[in-house]
Design an enzyme around this catalytic site. Structure first.
Site, PDB file in Angstrom:
ATOM      1  N   LYS A 116       0.913  -1.339  -0.079  1.00 56.08           N
ATOM      2  CA  LYS A 116       0.140  -0.013  -0.081  1.00 56.08           C
ATOM      3  C   LYS A 116       0.874   1.197   0.082  1.00 56.08           C
ATOM      4  O   LYS A 116       0.433   2.422  -0.539  1.00 56.08           O
ATOM      5  CB  LYS A 116      -0.888  -0.227   1.207  1.00 56.08           C
ATOM      6  CG  LYS A 116      -2.060  -1.265   0.982  1.00 56.08           C
ATOM      7  CD  LYS A 116      -3.235  -1.208   1.924  1.00 56.08           C
ATOM      8  CE  LYS A 116      -4.229  -2.034   1.464  1.00 56.08           C
ATOM      9  NZ  LYS A 116      -3.838  -3.295   1.723  1.00 56.08           N
TER      10      LYS A 116
HETATM   11  C1  PLP Z   1      -4.434  -4.529   1.004  1.00 55.87           C
HETATM   12  C2  PLP Z   1      -3.753  -5.396   1.023  1.00 55.87           C
HETATM   13  C3  PLP Z   1      -3.987  -6.768   0.177  1.00 55.87           C
HETATM   14  C4  PLP Z   1      -5.439  -6.474  -0.967  1.00 55.87           C
HETATM   15  O1  PLP Z   1      -5.476  -5.503  -1.990  1.00 55.87           O
HETATM   16  P1  PLP Z   1      -6.616  -5.097  -2.613  1.00 55.87           P
HETATM   17  O2  PLP Z   1      -6.029  -4.020  -3.215  1.00 55.87           O
HETATM   18  O3  PLP Z   1      -7.636  -4.515  -1.304  1.00 55.87           O
HETATM   19  O4  PLP Z   1      -7.168  -6.194  -3.443  1.00 55.87           O
HETATM   20  C5  PLP Z   1      -3.332  -7.875  -0.130  1.00 55.87           C
HETATM   21  N1  PLP Z   1      -2.135  -7.940   0.614  1.00 55.87           N
HETATM   22  C6  PLP Z   1      -1.813  -7.049   1.416  1.00 55.87           C
HETATM   23  C7  PLP Z   1      -0.567  -7.490   2.495  1.00 55.87           C
HETATM   24  C8  PLP Z   1      -2.663  -5.841   1.801  1.00 55.87           C
HETATM   25  O5  PLP Z   1      -2.297  -5.021   2.528  1.00 55.87           O
END
Ligand code: PLP
Length: 471
Positions: A116
């Site tokens: 993120k």
């Molecule tokens: C948020 C997250 C996801 C999922 O991502 P999306 O964009 O919501 O599909 C997968 N792995 C980790 C470690 C995350 O923090």
């Protein structure tokens, strides 16, 4: 005339086309839909030139297509440079070979060790730039069950004219996740531990954003993945990953890319990259036990299930907020049809779409698949996958094709999920990260507060009043 890829429309057709800056500040479209560019540029001719660029230069080329004249080129270059300078890999997203025909794109080299950061570092700098241009202040409000909170905080900590208020359920996020949020010392960061559940937090935020007068008076902004800028920053690494594997490992023409999925944000960026012409044969959607999306791609039926707690908590989502963007393209860009389907779903019905989408394969990895995958790869090569990445790898392994090597997105550092790693490997030390160990000694800075909308609004009002008095 602006190119139509830098003008934004709503999936439900209820707003006039907006420029990039307005789209970023609006977040969710005012008609309840999601914002999308009016057109998607075809970039196939540019691939040879793009494949020689650094991560930052590639990001500049791709983002420029969707930003148009909204940010001067030199400023955009600076924003990108600032956003990725703090990553601990000069490549930003390094690629490695995990197994025969199986590659890993490590997206977790940012400050909070989850993918993120790739989008939220950029969004934080972008918000600061917009304020500098337009004046005013922003108060970011979000609820988190873990990863998003720390990445959002890290994106804006210490930035002028921005405050961030993050709600999380007291006692129900992991100790490590709480430390990643509540040990940040900057005065503009406010962690609110609510006496309630994650759902209570989500609901309070949603209700506050729905009070348009309050939203306007306090300049509230959202950082969840309905914000288009997050998707935009994520498109970049799909191209990057394909180029790096082509250059270093396999002269393959096209790839499969496997994506561990929660809100459909990350994989939607992959879908955009594929439509732009990235050499992606198929996207592999990997869900955990919360499998609404993998069921949909296999059966055509989109129907709610209960939310289960799993080893990959950042994917414990049933109703994926970005799915509507995909639906728009499945409905041949017909907003009336999207609005009709979303109303039907909101009324508690399930949706059914005819025909399978051959751009996707999908599967779900449960906890034993996850633990087994972590264990197998550790024994084979010593590499420690985090539980989210392991869901992606275990599903990818069901769809391997000789002609199209697979690239799996690794979304978090394993050090963030010590309990899962311990139960997979029975090893206290495997996958640790020194930055996370250091947090143990820092004091927590949080306010425990009732899960009550008015109490949260009062908290925000009082903080901003104090701030005004000080300035
Ligand atoms: C948020 C997250 C996801 C999922 O991502 P999306 O964009 O919501 O599909 C997968 N792995 C980790 C470690 C995350 O923090």
């Amino acid at each position: 005339m602006l190119p139509s890829s830098s003008l934004y429309i709503s999936t439900r057709g209820g707003i006039k086309p907006l420029g990039f800056a307005e789209a970023v500040l609006m977040g969710l479209a005012e008609d309840g839909g999601l914002l999308l560019p009016q057109s998607i540029p075809d970039c196939r001719q540019r691939l040879p030139a793009w494949s020689a660029l650094s991560y930052g230069d590639l990001a500049f080329e791709i983002m420029s297509l969707y930003i148009g004249a909204a940010i001067p080129p030199q400023d955009l270059k600076t924003l990108i440079q600032q956003s990725y300078a703090g990553f601990d890999s000069p490549e930003v997203v390094p690629l490695l070979k995990l197994d025969e025909g199986l590659f890993l794109a490590e997206l977790f080299h940012g400050p909070t060790l989850a993918f993120k950061d790739v989008a939220l570092q950029f969004l934080g700098n972008l918000f600061a730039w917009l304020l500098q241009e337009q004046g005013g202040r922003l108060n970011i409000l979000g609820a988190t069950s873990g990863d998003t909170g720390s990445a959002a905080i890290c994106g804006v900590r210490g930035k002028k004219n921005i405050n961030i208020f993050i709600l999380y359920p007291e006692g129900r996020v992991s100790a490590l996740q709480e430390r990643q949020m509540a040990t940040v010392p900057d005065a503009n960061v406010h962690c609110l531990a609510i006496e309630g559940s994650f759902d209570d937090g989500q609901r309070i935020i949603k209700d506050i954003f729905a009070e348009l007068d309050f939203k306007k008076e306090y300049s509230l902004a959202a950082v969840n993945s309905v914000n288009w800028a997050r998707i935009l920053a994520q498109i970049v690494y799909y191209f990057w990953a394909c180029f790096r594997v082509q250059e270093n490992y396999e002269q393959a023409q096209r790839f499969q890319v496997s994506v561990p999925t929660g809100n459909f944000g990350d994989i939607f960026a992959g879908y955009m990259a594929k439509r732009m012409g990235a050499p992606i044969e198929r996207l592999i959607l990997a869900s955990n036990e919360n499998d609404i999306l993998s069921r949909f791609f296999n059966s055509g039926e989109y129907s709610r299930g209960p939310v289960n707690a799993t080893l990959s908590p950042s994917m414990d989502i049933q109703v994926a907020s970005n799915f509507e963007r995909y639906l728009y393209y499945r409905c041949d860009e017909n907003p009336e049809e999207v609005a009709r389907l979303m109303q039907q779903f909101a009324a508690g019905e399930s949706l059914r779409l005819p025909d399978k989408d051959s751009d996707f394969a999908a599967g779900s990895g449960n906890s034993s698949d996850t633990l087994d995958c972590i264990r197998r790869h550790y024994q084979r090569s010593g590499y420690v996958l985090d539980p989210h990445s392991a869901v992606g790898v275990s599903v990818a392994e069901r769809f391997l094709q000789k002609s199209h090597p697979s690239i799996c997105l690794a979304t978090a550092h394993p050090g963030k999920f010590p309990e899962a790693i311990r139960s997979a490997l029975q090893d206290e030390k495997a996958g640790r990260h020194p930055d996370l160990e250091k947090l143990k000694d820092l004091p927590l800075r949080k306010t425990i507060i009732k899960a009550d909308k008015e109490k949260i609004k009062d908290f925000i009002r009082n903080k901003l009043k104090q701030e005004q008095a000080q300035s």
